[in-house]
Design an enzyme around this catalytic site. Structure first.
Site, PDB file in Angstrom:
ATOM      1  N   HIS A  50       0.829  -1.211   0.000  1.00  0.00           N
ATOM      2  CA  HIS A  50       0.000   0.000   0.000  1.00  0.00           C
ATOM      3  C   HIS A  50       0.865   1.263   0.000  1.00  0.00           C
ATOM      4  CE1 HIS A  50      -3.569  -2.455   0.682  1.00  0.00           C
ATOM      5  NE2 HIS A  50      -4.270  -1.385   0.385  1.00  0.00           N
TER       6      HIS A  50
ATOM      7  N   LYS B 284     -10.379  -7.559   7.419  1.00  0.00           N
ATOM      8  CA  LYS B 284     -11.134  -7.771   8.655  1.00  0.00           C
ATOM      9  C   LYS B 284     -11.121  -6.520   9.506  1.00  0.00           C
ATOM     10  CE  LYS B 284      -7.485  -9.540  11.725  1.00  0.00           C
ATOM     11  NZ  LYS B 284      -7.448  -8.645  12.906  1.00  0.00           N
TER      12      LYS B 284
END
Lengths: 281, 200
Positions: free
Chosen positions: B41, B109
């Site tokens: 990222h 999650k």
């Protein structure tokens, strides 16, 4: 100490691939208690199915096989450094054979050592024991739940939490609310109360090693453990934070005498799996 | 909250397909998904590689917040365990990654912030919640490692893996209307917390 090294390797393997019995039973009970078709029941069902698959296929329960943390109680005739070497070797061997995910990163070079060993890695704590057996407790602590740990200094103005057990209660509720579902609930919540940060953190971490059925000895503390468990579950965060009745499986509190001027409350969180085991040698 | 019937989705996702999904819907994902966590990222946002500098096309892709356990060597990799990691850590990069690369789905999650939900609404993207810690179960739904990028630079846990999955189970918890199960649960628990803090 070739055999101890192999014993360590085996306990690491077992801890990575299977749930502690008390945790598995508590997850089953939590599953039964959630309504049909609810997201939390579905998450609990996947946790239980995952545990069956992992055990059967001898694969890690979770891709984050954690920081290995060892608590060794060493008899007089054995040296700490011999035990330390066996632990390091055992972790290295288990990393390759299970396999575990290599998680040890050098903070200067950002290089991963590749075998879960390095500077103060794995974490090992020693205690001299008067018994003639070596007892080693192991926790494989995932980063998701480790990152959720936090501490408070009482009094806390924001929470209106004073220097008493009710103040401790408010800290624990605030901590669990703040992490929501990010650390894989249902949690085991470890709490340490002490006069220094280090003592409080060691106590809260150690509390995660207690079996769920093992209450604190002091009735005031065990009463708070029970009350907190019920209050945390009333928050409605639920398994994986998807809403539901079971946010924690247990709350375990350890305490020490504190300095007159300090009151630390440290909170350690374990994910639902709470991977821990004991080796008696 | 009740779950609606299982919906099968295939990658890559069109904007229309992504916008049709709603929170509470269970999905089974088939096709190729790409793992990306902290380092990938950071790289995607700071280096902004051009399409020809990347082996994978992220347009319409589903990315997976996951650092798997992978055994074997180049060309013969096997995924041993591969559950989701905590998505919160990717929050500061995700709005850019979604809009710049055309990502249509994020598997993770714990949910993501309102900034990310806003970016999803804008671009047409959804958050797909997988069960944390279910590494062995989810690895069984990964049928093949199709490729890997940045393995030397970032290591196995942090590399970008292209994984072919079949019926990978997830729950839509943030959709492109701005609805978020995580935000709902947080709001409801805040009310409870306030009452518990007032009591003695």
């Amino acid at each position: 100490m070739l055999r101890l090294r192999d014993g360590i390797k085996e306990i690491v393997r077992k801890t990575a691939i299977s749930l502690p019995r008390d945790i598995e039973e508590a997850l089953k009970a939590a599953y039964e208690a959630e309504p049909q078709d609810s997201p939390s029941r579905q998450a609990l069902s996947q946790m239980l199915e995952n545990s069956r698959i992992a055990k059967k296929a001898a694969k890690p329960l979770c891709q984050d096989t954690g920081t290995p943390i060892f608590y060794a109680r060493v008899p007089r005739e054995l040296s700490f450094s011999v035990v330390e070497q066996s632990i390091i070797e055992g972790v290295r061997l288990a990393t390759e054979s299970v396999p575990l995910r290599p998680n040890a990163v050098d903070v200067l070079t950002e290089k991963n050592s590749g075998d879960n060993t390095g500077r103060f890695f794995p974490e090992i704590y020693f205690e001299q024991s008067e018994q003639d057996t070596l007892v080693i407790d192991l926790s494989l602590k995932g980063a998701g739940s480790e990152n959720a740990g936090t501490f408070y200094k009482l009094p806390d103005e924001r929470l209106k939490a004073g220097r008493d057990l009710d103040g401790v209660r408010k800290c624990v509720l605030d901590a669990v609310y703040s992490i929501q579902g990010r650390a894989c609930p249902p949690y085991t919540v470890g709490v340490g109360i002490a006069g220094t940060r280090l003592a409080a953190a060691k106590l809260s971490r150690g509390a995660l090693m207690r079996k769920l059925e093992e209450d604190a000895v002091d009735p005031a503390i065990s009463g708070l453990e029970k009350r907190l468990l019920s209050e945390i579950n009333s928050l409605g965060i639920g398994a994986m934070g998807l809403g539901g009745n079971c946010t924690a499986l247990g709350v375990k509190i350890n305490h020490a005498h504190r300095h007159t001027g300090s009151y630390f409350v440290d909170i350690s969180i374990s994910c639902w799996a709470n991977r821990r085991s004991r080796l008696v040698w | 909250m009740k779950n609606s019937a299982l919906k099968k989705i295939k990658t890559p996702l069109s904007e229309k397909a992504a916008r049709e999904l709603r929170t509470g819907q269970n999905v089974l994902i088939s096709g190729t998904i790409f793992t990306a966590r902290d380092k990938v990222h950071g790289y995607l946002m700071n280096k902004r590689p051009r399409p020809e500098e990347m082996p994978f096309n992220l347009d319409g892709a589903i990315i997976y917040h996951c650092g798997p356990v992978v055994s074997g060597e180049n060309g013969r990799f096997t995924v041993i365990a591969a559950g989701p990691t905590t998505s919160q850590r990717m929050q500061m990069y995700e709005p850019f990654v979604i809009s710049h690369y055309g990502v249509r789905g994020i598997i993770g999650k714990g949910g993501m912030s309102s900034d990310v939900a806003e970016a999803m609404k804008e671009a047409g993207c959804v958050y797909l919640h997988a069960t944390g810690g279910a590494g062995a179960l989810l690895a069984e739904r990964i049928k093949k490692v199709e490729g890997v990028w940045m393995i030397e630079e970032f290591g196995r846990a942090e590399a970008m893996w292209a994984l072919r999955v079949e019926d990978f189970p997830a729950l839509v918890t943030i959709d492109s209307t701005g609805a978020s199960i995580h935000a709902e649960v947080e709001r409801a628990s805040k009310e409870k917390l306030t009452r518990l803090l007032q009591g003695r």
